[in-house]
Enzyme design. Structure first.
Site, PDB file in Angstrom:
ATOM      1  N   ASP A   1       0.720  -1.343   0.092  1.00 13.01           N
ATOM      2  CA  ASP A   1      -0.035  -0.056  -0.077  1.00 13.01           C
ATOM      3  C   ASP A   1       0.729   1.353   0.027  1.00 13.01           C
ATOM      4  O   ASP A   1       0.297   2.342  -0.022  1.00 13.01           O
ATOM      5  CB  ASP A   1      -0.901   0.078   1.188  1.00 13.01           C
ATOM      6  CG  ASP A   1      -1.866  -0.721   0.885  1.00 13.01           C
ATOM      7  OD1 ASP A   1      -2.566  -1.067  -0.146  1.00 13.01           O
ATOM      8  OD2 ASP A   1      -2.572  -1.619   1.588  1.00 13.01           O
TER       9      ASP A   1
ATOM     10  N   ASP B   1      -6.975  -4.208  -5.766  1.00 10.54           N
ATOM     11  CA  ASP B   1      -6.587  -2.927  -5.357  1.00 10.54           C
ATOM     12  C   ASP B   1      -5.254  -2.592  -5.570  1.00 10.54           C
ATOM     13  O   ASP B   1      -4.922  -1.088  -5.710  1.00 10.54           O
ATOM     14  CB  ASP B   1      -6.835  -2.795  -3.735  1.00 10.54           C
ATOM     15  CG  ASP B   1      -7.910  -3.661  -3.120  1.00 10.54           C
ATOM     16  OD1 ASP B   1      -8.149  -4.747  -3.733  1.00 10.54           O
ATOM     17  OD2 ASP B   1      -8.269  -3.432  -1.899  1.00 10.54           O
TER      18      ASP B   1
END
Ligand code: GLY
Length: 392
Positions: free
Chosen positions: A111, A170
């Site tokens: 991330d 994602d």
């Protein structure tokens, strides 16, 4: 008919005029003023060493900076500053960047793109401050540590008793940072990894109807697919709404940097799946999963709507279906600007949007305001103003 209308207008003229919907420019300007007010409130409630995460039962939950959403609060502050030139907001944005800075070396999961590019990338675009660029350059180097050449992807989460080398849809959102650093530096190492990852994801995450699996898990030694499952969706074979939005946004960004038509086709196909889906509600805000039973009791995901609007506005810059995408983005932005979704002043502890969903299977962050819903809502409004209103 004309006479009836004139009589109606004559009797109720003032009320009729007062109820005219705002034009998009006025609506967006109003929303950014509201955002400045709300984010000052949110800032005042958030301890100086934390980032806001969500708001539920009249109470703010914060995170530390290693949580995947930590970059959105500084990013949103910068977007609000850009639109309002409010110096108080700028100071808050600078303070939160300082807090976020050590995350440039974060390797605990994939991330780092969300964490650094949505904060420092947004700040650099607005200010041109070279110190911010340095942070993004460093983050891209650390991001490559999770690249697995055998699998040809960046590993999303660490191996666990549930997954070996999980890659989630994602992760397409973290590629913009790599592509941007290559473009700026001329060093193709970063974009090569982004392209390889995007190609593997295109091949393995997507179904024939152009919906995406959430998680594809690989064998680290052979690169073979071990399982295709969901983590946050309704079922392994369902289309988790935010995942579809991440993919739409991700392949649009891939096309922006590479101009490879395969990515444009992919983004168009995902857009078609989402915008023409029979379960997409009339107001354009998806249910949390496209396979969830439509109905008033099924949760919406405003974050998926906001990400979708922002992505469609960029895709409209490249696609033959531009008109349709802009109309859908406008519909979503109007819905999100209505009292059903948008906070009233001083409501929601300072967040902007109601009705997002973090993870229903984990009973976590259900039907709450979330920082990334606000971030992509602000980004979509900025894009609409720049790319649609200016173009008219
Ligand atoms: N990347 C995590 C999520 O979308 O919930």
């Amino acid at each position: 008919m004309r006479i009836i209308w004139l009589l109606f207008f004559g009797m109720y003229g003032t009320q009729v005029v007062a109820q005219q919907p705002l034009g998009m420019k006025d609506l967006i300007d109003r929303n950014f003023q509201l955002a400045a007010l709300q984010y000052k409130l949110l800032y005042s409630h958030t301890p100086a060493d934390k980032m806001p995460r969500y708001f539920a039962n009249d109470s703010l939950t914060t995170s530390n900076t290693s949580w995947w959403t930590s970059g959105f609060f500084p990013g949103s502050l910068w977007l609000i500053y850009e639109a309002t030139a409010d110096e108080g907001i700028k100071q808050m944005a600078e303070q939160r960047l300082q807090l976020q800075e050590p995350m440039q070396r974060y390797t605990g999961n994939h991330d780092i793109g969300f964490m650094i590019y949505c904060s420092f990338g947004t700040a650099y675009r607005i200010t041109g401050n070279p110190k911010y660029k340095q942070v993004i350059d460093t983050a891209a180097v650390y991001q490559l540590e999770r690249y697995r050449p055998v699998v040809k992807t960046i590993q999303s989460w660490n191996s666990s008793n549930r997954y070996t080398c999980p890659v989630i849809i994602d992760n397409m959102m973290n590629l913009e940072q790599l592509l941007w650093v290559s473009q700026q530096s001329g060093n193709s190492r970063f974009s090569e990894v982004a392209i390889t990852h995007a190609n593997t994801t295109l091949r393995n995450h997507y179904r024939p109807d152009h919906s995406s699996y959430h998680v594809v898990d690989y064998d680290l030694q052979s690169g073979a697919i071990l399982q295709k499952v969901t983590h946050q969706g309704l079922s392994n074979e369902s289309a988790w709404a935010r995942g579809q939005a991440w993919g739409l946004y991700g392949y649009t960004v891939m096309y922006r940097f590479t101009k490879n038509k395969i990515y444009l086709q992919q983004a168009d196909a995902i857009a078609k799946f989402m915008t023409e889906h029979p379960n997409l509600p009339e107001d354009g805000i998806p249910y949390w999963d496209f396979n969830a039973k439509p109905g008033a009791d099924t949760y919406r995901d405003a974050s998926a709507g906001a990400i979708m609007a922002s992505a469609l506005l960029e895709l409209a810059q490249y696609s033959a279906a531009a008109k349709k995408y802009r109309a859908m983005a406008e519909k979503i932005l109007r819905s999100l600007s209505s009292p059903r979704y948008l906070a009233a002043p001083n409501e929601l502890g300072g967040f902007l949007l109601k009705h997002s969903v973090g993870s229903i299977p984990h009973n976590s962050e259900v039907d709450v305001p979330l920082t990334y819903a606000d971030y992509y809502f602000l980004e979509a409004m900025k894009r609409y103003k720049e790319w649609v209103i200016q173009d008219k």
